[in-house]
Enzyme design. Structure first.
Site, PDB file in Angstrom:
ATOM      1  N   TYR A 267      -4.781 -10.622  -0.232  1.00  0.00           N
ATOM      2  CA  TYR A 267      -5.330 -10.529  -1.578  1.00  0.00           C
ATOM      3  C   TYR A 267      -4.408 -11.190  -2.601  1.00  0.00           C
ATOM      4  O   TYR A 267      -3.186 -11.050  -2.550  1.00  0.00           O
ATOM      5  CB  TYR A 267      -5.521  -9.068  -1.978  1.00  0.00           C
ATOM      6  CG  TYR A 267      -6.752  -8.417  -1.411  1.00  0.00           C
ATOM      7  CD1 TYR A 267      -8.019  -8.967  -1.610  1.00  0.00           C
ATOM      8  CD2 TYR A 267      -6.656  -7.238  -0.693  1.00  0.00           C
ATOM      9  CE1 TYR A 267      -9.148  -8.359  -1.091  1.00  0.00           C
ATOM     10  CE2 TYR A 267      -7.776  -6.609  -0.178  1.00  0.00           C
ATOM     11  CZ  TYR A 267      -9.024  -7.180  -0.376  1.00  0.00           C
ATOM     12  OH  TYR A 267     -10.140  -6.579   0.140  1.00  0.00           O
TER      13      TYR A 267
ATOM     14  N   LYS B  75       7.808  23.293   1.559  1.00  0.00           N
ATOM     15  CA  LYS B  75       6.679  23.014   0.671  1.00  0.00           C
ATOM     16  C   LYS B  75       6.034  21.693   1.068  1.00  0.00           C
ATOM     17  O   LYS B  75       6.580  20.924   1.850  1.00  0.00           O
ATOM     18  CB  LYS B  75       7.145  22.977  -0.782  1.00  0.00           C
ATOM     19  CG  LYS B  75       8.203  21.931  -1.083  1.00  0.00           C
ATOM     20  CD  LYS B  75       8.706  22.044  -2.509  1.00  0.00           C
ATOM     21  CE  LYS B  75       9.757  20.986  -2.793  1.00  0.00           C
ATOM     22  NZ  LYS B  75      10.243  21.047  -4.191  1.00  0.00           N
TER      23      LYS B  75
END
Length: 387
Positions: free
Chosen positions: A266, A49
């Site tokens: 940042y 999957k």
């Protein structure tokens, strides 16, 4: 053994990409074979999957088919069609529910739904009643996970009603198999013993990747390995017995020097305690290198003390500051000055930075790292010439 890169039809041009993803199909097959050996006398399927956990159904399924895998599990019918396209004779089970509008796809493509509620069973019965040849289905029973599956009592009542068509597979899913000492494992296994007695003669499946390492797994006819095939840890504690399959590397864009007392990135969350050489790399959370693996400036650092690491020039180097959308910085101060240059690659996880170690640094599990991999990498699939 001679090895070569298989031709790649997906992913970015290697001359232009900011990183590369190497998938060792031989290692993946070897992992599946080890899991198959440990599952004996049960047969072993493969869970593919989420596009084979992010590695590509189109490449993974043929390699497993060639190794002898004949049964595959997917989450969605759409994934089942992709399995069918590369393994036309495979048996394909679809885990995530059944809806009436999907019936023509199941009929045309021989996909097998895993039914997990009374509503789904009623719907399947009503649709099948119109057919002379009954379509097969699997029955999922919840024995303690409280996710998908009919209850134990509902399953026993279903088995006792002779009017009902019988499933071709009876399955449940272990909730705590990675913790082999957890009491819920034994409770789920005991419940499944009751079910198997009620559904006598029907193929059964309980063992996921960690479940395969529990004693007694051979009592059940089909195991369902997932993450362990792809190199992930099948259980908590102890060495990982699986070979590593996936190596993720990012290209170094620039090497710069930050001075003591300056900040990086940042939020100015990383303040330099010394003059620091910084390798800025072309990878970030847009590529699936999770922001939570940042060296600083994320809430997770309060509980997981260290952020991610890379490996370059024979050494591990820490992530510096916040991981951003497209760029991540590493502290390479302790490496020789001429050891690293722009254009070199730094390993984010692989042989030297195990997948699950990288995941723990991000406060998550290897599953999430693999299934989050972005589309901007150049992908290389390695396999032996003999395969």
């Amino acid at each position: 053994m001679t090895r070569r890169p298989e031709s790649v039809t997906t992913g970015a041009d290697p001359r232009l990409a900011g990183g590369r993803l190497t998938i060792d199909l031989d290692a993946l097959v070897a992992n599946w074979q080890l899991l198959a050996e440990k599952s004996l006398p049960a047969q072993t399927s493969a869970v593919v999957k989420a596009d084979a956990y992010g590695l590509g159904i189109i490449h993974v399924v043929p390699a497993l088919w060639q190794a002898g895998c004949r049964t595959f599990f997917v989450a969605l019918a759409e994934e089942g069609l992709r399995v069918r396209a590369v393994a036309p004779d495979a048996r394909v089970f679809v885990l995530n529910g059944f809806f009436s509008e999907a019936l023509p796809v199941y009929e045309e493509s021989d996909l097998i739904p895993v039914l997990g509620s009374l509503q789904e069973l009623d719907l399947w019965r009503s649709l099948n009643a119109k057919r002379k040849d009954k379509l097969p289905f699997a029955l999922h029973v919840d024995t303690g996970m409280n996710r998908l599956g009919v209850t134990l009592d509902e399953a026993l009542a279903f088995a006792a009603d002779r009017r009902n068509d019988k499933p071709i597979l009876l399955m449940t899913h272990l909730a705590t198999a990675d913790d082999r000492a957890h009491a819920l494992n034994d409770r789920q296994i005991q419940s499944f013993h009751k079910l198997r007695a009620a559904f006598s003669g029907i193929e059964s499946s309980i063992a996921n990747s960690p479940g395969i390492f529990h004693s007694g797994v051979g009592e059940y006819e089909l195991s369902r390995p997932g993450v362990a095939m792809y190199g992930g840890e099948p259980f908590s504690g102890g060495a990982n017995p699986m070979r590593h399959v996936v190596t993720l590397e990012a290209r170094i864009v620039q090497i710069r020097t930050g001075r003591k007392g300056e900040t990086v990135g940042y939020g100015a969350t990383a303040r330099l305690g010394r003059d620091t050489r910084i390798a800025v790399c072309s990878v970030g959370y847009a590529d699936g290198y999770l922001r939570s693996a940042s060296g600083s400036g994320v809430p997770l650092r309060g509980t997981v003390l260290n952020g991610g690491e890379g490996f370059v020039a024979g050494s591990k180097v820490p992530v510096l500051g916040r991981i951003t959308m497209d760029l991540t910085s590493f502290d390479i101060t302790d490496l020789p000055v001429d050891a690293v240059r722009p254009g070199d690659y730094i390993e984010l996880f692989g042989q030297n930075v195990p997948l699950d170690d990288a995941a723990r640094a991000a406060g998550t599990i290897g599953y999430e790292l693999l299934t989050s991999l972005g589309t901007r990498y150049h992908r290389r699939y390695l396999k032996s010439e003999s395969n």
